[in-house]
Write a protein that holds these residues in place. Structure first.
Motif, PDB file in Angstrom:
ATOM      1  N   GLY A   1     122.606  73.837 -21.232  1.00 13.07           N
ATOM      2  CA  GLY A   1     123.494  74.288 -20.374  1.00 13.07           C
ATOM      3  C   GLY A   1     123.668  73.571 -18.485  1.00 13.07           C
ATOM      4  N   GLU A   2     124.634  73.591 -18.052  1.00 12.37           N
ATOM      5  CA  GLU A   2     124.826  73.074 -16.898  1.00 12.37           C
ATOM      6  C   GLU A   2     126.331  74.227 -16.352  1.00 12.37           C
TER       7      GLU A   2
ATOM      8  N   ARG B   1     129.819  72.987 -21.939  1.00 16.35           N
ATOM      9  CA  ARG B   1     128.277  72.882 -20.930  1.00 16.35           C
ATOM     10  C   ARG B   1     128.117  74.091 -20.173  1.00 16.35           C
ATOM     11  N   TRP B   2     128.839  74.524 -20.706  1.00 18.92           N
ATOM     12  CA  TRP B   2     127.899  75.764 -20.027  1.00 18.92           C
ATOM     13  C   TRP B   2     126.623  76.111 -20.506  1.00 18.92           C
ATOM     14  N   TYR B   3     126.855  76.198 -22.070  1.00 22.12           N
ATOM     15  CA  TYR B   3     125.887  76.693 -22.660  1.00 22.12           C
ATOM     16  C   TYR B   3     124.836  75.770 -22.746  1.00 22.12           C
ATOM     17  N   GLY B   4     125.425  74.636 -23.541  1.00 18.48           N
ATOM     18  CA  GLY B   4     124.494  73.198 -23.607  1.00 18.48           C
ATOM     19  C   GLY B   4     124.099  73.585 -25.235  1.00 18.48           C
TER      20      GLY B   4
ATOM     21  N   LEU C   1     133.868  60.296 -19.710  1.00 18.99           N
ATOM     22  CA  LEU C   1     133.237  61.448 -20.083  1.00 18.99           C
ATOM     23  C   LEU C   1     132.109  61.530 -20.412  1.00 18.99           C
TER      24      LEU C   1
ATOM     25  N   LEU D   1     141.423  79.845 -18.144  1.00 18.11           N
ATOM     26  CA  LEU D   1     142.351  80.231 -17.012  1.00 18.11           C
ATOM     27  C   LEU D   1     142.762  78.923 -16.469  1.00 18.11           C
ATOM     28  N   LEU D   2     141.827  77.602 -16.632  1.00 21.85           N
ATOM     29  CA  LEU D   2     142.439  76.667 -15.946  1.00 21.85           C
ATOM     30  C   LEU D   2     142.821  75.901 -16.612  1.00 21.85           C
TER      31      LEU D   2
ATOM     32  N   LEU E   1     137.084  81.173 -18.291  1.00 18.39           N
ATOM     33  CA  LEU E   1     137.911  80.921 -17.185  1.00 18.39           C
ATOM     34  C   LEU E   1     138.345  78.842 -17.115  1.00 18.39           C
TER      35      LEU E   1
ATOM     36  N   ALA F   1     129.700  72.486 -11.731  1.00 18.46           N
ATOM     37  CA  ALA F   1     129.646  70.456 -12.011  1.00 18.46           C
ATOM     38  C   ALA F   1     131.447  70.555 -13.504  1.00 18.46           C
ATOM     39  N   VAL F   2     131.455  71.383 -13.936  1.00 18.13           N
ATOM     40  CA  VAL F   2     132.734  71.331 -14.189  1.00 18.13           C
ATOM     41  C   VAL F   2     134.143  71.056 -13.711  1.00 18.13           C
ATOM     42  N   LEU F   3     133.748  72.491 -12.399  1.00 14.84           N
ATOM     43  CA  LEU F   3     134.585  72.017 -12.023  1.00 14.84           C
ATOM     44  C   LEU F   3     135.343  70.939 -10.584  1.00 14.84           C
TER      45      LEU F   3
ATOM     46  N   TYR G   1     132.076  82.905  -9.778  1.00 11.65           N
ATOM     47  CA  TYR G   1     133.068  81.873 -10.836  1.00 11.65           C
ATOM     48  C   TYR G   1     134.194  81.733 -10.303  1.00 11.65           C
TER      49      TYR G   1
ATOM     50  N   TRP H   1     135.485  72.875 -23.699  1.00 15.62           N
ATOM     51  CA  TRP H   1     134.997  72.093 -22.471  1.00 15.62           C
ATOM     52  C   TRP H   1     133.241  72.619 -21.781  1.00 15.62           C
TER      53      TRP H   1
ATOM     54  N   PRO I   1     126.088  68.002 -24.044  1.00 13.95           N
ATOM     55  CA  PRO I   1     124.662  68.269 -23.643  1.00 13.95           C
ATOM     56  C   PRO I   1     124.055  68.862 -23.837  1.00 13.95           C
TER      57      PRO I   1
ATOM     58  N   TYR J   1     128.815  75.921 -13.404  1.00 14.11           N
ATOM     59  CA  TYR J   1     130.058  75.466 -13.432  1.00 14.11           C
ATOM     60  C   TYR J   1     130.165  75.121 -12.573  1.00 14.11           C
TER      61      TYR J   1
ATOM     62  N   VAL K   1     137.143  79.600  -9.809  1.00 14.05           N
ATOM     63  CA  VAL K   1     138.456  78.686 -10.658  1.00 14.05           C
ATOM     64  C   VAL K   1     139.804  79.626  -9.365  1.00 14.05           C
TER      65      VAL K   1
ATOM     66  N   ASP L   1     133.554  67.905 -12.195  1.00 11.33           N
ATOM     67  CA  ASP L   1     134.531  66.633 -12.885  1.00 11.33           C
ATOM     68  C   ASP L   1     136.008  67.165 -13.457  1.00 11.33           C
ATOM     69  N   LEU L   2     136.426  67.977 -12.598  1.00 14.01           N
ATOM     70  CA  LEU L   2     137.968  68.728 -13.262  1.00 14.01           C
ATOM     71  C   LEU L   2     138.376  67.571 -12.394  1.00 14.01           C
TER      72      LEU L   2
END
Lengths: 471, 471
Positions: B50-51, A364-367, B42, A93-94, A90, B55-57, B9, A360, B47, B53, B13, B59-60
């Motif tokens: 894990g967070e 973030r996903w796994y930590g 940032l 893809l972004l 992903l 949260a990533v979007l 997800y 990134w 982290p 996804y 995306v 922040d994007l």
């Protein structure tokens, strides 16, 4: 393709990938295609009119998949893993969707600054020294591969060793670099590309048992080369060699380098990411004191799909001086202010994708926890496999196996071992690769694919035993 | 991330990208971010847990987008376009999803064979000579960028010029290569990387009017260098220079090269793809007779998102000999049969993504017709813009402008022109870049983004006039 068409086809492609990954075990691991088979199934000429995207997806399943070796298959144990995780895909893809260029800071500030943040994050996760951080004199950068990282390190080392003369006037005189027979071939390739020449990529002896570089022989070679008028530019020590994951004695090698002011590059392409686990930080012993540069590949075993190799340097200036050129059309006030990083000067190409997005996304996903669990699972599965091998008197197990790779061999001739390997790989059930250690062919089973479980490893062993009995 | 989570997800995306591309005009074209702004927003540390996804979007949109310069914005006219089309994005997504390695044929036959097919297709679409086809002695390969293509060409040329000595023993003696002041900086960079040295990258005079390389001066330089004991390795002629899209006289340059047996590389990074239009095939005059290598970038103006630069060679052997190393762990029967291509020997890195998928997707979705229409639209819009400039007596238009780039200047001092450029770019309305021609600063407006229409070009001109009046 309109945004609405993109939305529609995008969902089809996402579903295609989700389906592919869900059913990947239905495919033979190694492609059964014969040379020319894929090519023969495709039109010899490009289409005059456009086609609907469904046609591409149909051909993907019909023509391409049979020609694909499934690196994400849980029974893929060849080479090293090439993790492609959901968040990694992903993130890429972004990057494709944004379609920005990060060649200099000004062409997309976030592309540069997010990269600085994530490579600093990764340095922290791996316990790498502070001087590799951008806030100090060093810094990290995402390269496409460890090969390119090796080349960049070689060029920085040559720049330093020559006082800038090589970049200005070319190589004159003899520069040398030092590897072992176990060092990745990309180092010799870097030496050839940089104009040092293969014969000046000096091969240091290894300990035949550990396969690690011999620092005594390194010192002797360097002394002899200096006496003969050569200028040693770089030594490459490896943490986790490609063949057997041997670990060179970095501290001892580093002491030799320091004595002579030689650049020490650490190639930890595969194994370096394992240091995300505190109990494995020892693999980097000596790095903090001695390394001028260090490369590891999140795209191998750290869930970030290819391409994402991180190179750190402790002093970024020789690298930038070796690679920087500023034509008029790239001049901009941010660059001239000196307040920003222009990563084009940290790599061979000018253009660069927004690769930081995938690293990134993964972190973030796994930590940190999830990354550690992934590495630990691979090591545990490798240990489980090794125990099975050790218990079978028809096989020899190579020790130690600190990471996810297990080297082993049937008690057979090299030819028979290769025949066994072909039989296993031809079956499509699993895929192994091989290496030679002191002249003997060993099979390599590298655990670490995202979908691999303990059962896959046990079944792999059963299949190997079966094939060996059938031979 | 499970396949089901990936599906969920992934759709988010895809939607995010579709929304982004639909609303891209709401953003200032050039990021308004200050140095350090993105980084400061940032977390300094990765982290621990894990967070999701989402949260990533978030922040994007919140942190990353304000730091992005929108290369896909229809008012992005800086540098050259970097087309990211729907099918290109989807092709790259498929590559990420499959996650295979194409370093050698055996590691995924389809990755190699589809690449051979699509680069042959592209050669046909551009009317390039048959000897660039893989069925002959040549062949094409996808590189990450024209910089890397230039480096590979340089290494192949050095190999040929030195009879293989450079790779074996390093550079000894003086090798030279020939560019003009208008040649892309990556050629000098290649010369520095290859150990030739910047001072041996000889700068041939240009015609001050056309900005094209002077073949008479080229011959004089080569003769002088040979007399002085140097070995000329390569000449780079450019079709469509970065600064002004000037076209070097390839046939005349090629005749000089042939006389001395010097490798002729053609850098057509930006403009080469325009030959997809039969009426523009003339830009390659001389290529069929003289070129040893040729590079053009579908990732600039041919709808294929970065990275996708295609390099063709008329004789693949010197390139392979310059770059090939075969360690034990990569040995395989397909390679040894000689029946397959191993593209790792056609590039600097070892690892390689399945980049052919995006070029295949693009060619199939658009067809030859669609590709021609895209190029023709860019050229027509550039011509429309040029006509507006020509009609304004406060501006000077540079002619000719055969492609999508228009160079022009207000009748002002260089400092004022740069101030005008800053004012325009600071507005966020549109984004231009600049160059210097014979000491004078010109503005560069490069049409070719996928979303750009005639109205965007007219509005751009109105904004430029307005800014000029306000200055």
């Amino acid at each position: 393709m309109s945004p609405e068409e993109f939305r529609r086809y995008g969902r089809q492609v996402v579903d295609w990938i989700a389906d592919y990954l869900s059913t990947i075990e239905a495919h033979p691991v190694r492609s059964q295609a014969r040379p020319g088979q894929v090519r023969a199934a495709l039109p010899a000429h490009p289409p005059e009119q456009g086609e609907p995207y469904e046609a591409v997806l149909q051909d993907l399943s019909r023509v391409i998949l049979p020609g694909v070796t499934h690196w994400q298959h849980p029974n893929f144990f060849a080479y090293f893993p090439a993790n492609a995780s959901g968040p990694g895909i992903l993130g890429d893809l972004l990057s494709s969707g944004l379609g920005v260029q990060g060649m200099v800071w000004a062409t997309s500030p976030a592309c540069t600054e997010l990269e600085t943040v994530v490579v600093d994050w990764l340095a922290e996760l791996l316990g790498l020294p502070d001087r590799f951080r951008t806030d100090a004199a060093g810094g990290g950068v995402i390269q496409d591969s460890a090969s390119s990282a090796s080349l960049v390190a070689t060029l920085a080392a040559l720049h330093r060793a020559s006082g800038g003369k090589v970049g200005a006037d070319g190589i004159s005189g003899r520069y040398t670099m030092y590897v072992s027979s176990q060092t990745h071939s990309s180092l010799e390739k870097a030496g050839r590309i940089a104009g040092i020449g293969a014969s000046n990529v000096r091969v240091v002896d290894i300990d035949p048992v550990t396969q690690a570089m011999d620092p005594v022989h390194l010192r002797a070679l360097i002394d002899a080369d200096i006496s003969a008028g050569a200028t040693p530019a770089m030594v490459c020590a490896t943490i986790g060699t490609t063949s057997t994951t041997a670990i060179d004695p970095v501290a001892e090698i580093g002491a030799v380098c320091r004595e002579h002011g030689i650049w020490l590059h650490i190639d930890a392409a595969y194994a370096g990411v394992a240091a995300v686990c505190p109990e494995l930080r020892w693999i980097n012993d000596g790095v903090a004191s001695y390394a001028d540069s260090y490369a590891t590949d999140p795209h191998k075993w750290l869930l970030t799909n290819f391409d994402c190799s991180v190179l750190w340097v402790s002093d970024r200036q020789p690298m930038i001086d070796a690679l920087s050129i500023l034509p008029e059309y790239l001049r901009n006030s941010a660059t001239e202010s000196g307040a920003v990083i222009d990563y084009r000067d940290w790599q061979v190409p000018l253009g660069r994708r927004f690769r930081a997005l995938k690293l990134w996304s993964v972190i973030r996903w796994y930590g940190a926890e999830g990354l550690r669990e992934h590495i630990q699972a691979g090591i545990a599965q490798a240990a489980e496999f090794a125990a099975l091998v050790a218990a079978d008197q028809d096989f020899e197990l190579r020790r130690p196996h600190p990471f996810g790779l297990v080297c082993f061999r049937p008690l057979r001739t090299n030819e028979e071992t290769m025949a066994l390997l072909e039989r296993i790989n031809d079956s499509g059930e699993l895929y192994l690769s091989h290496t030679k250690i002191n002249g003997q062919v060993f099979l390599r089973l590298a655990v670490g694919a995202l979908l691999t479980t303990s059962d896959h490893v046990k079944n792999a062993w059963a299949a190997i035993q079966r094939a060996n009995q059938q031979l």
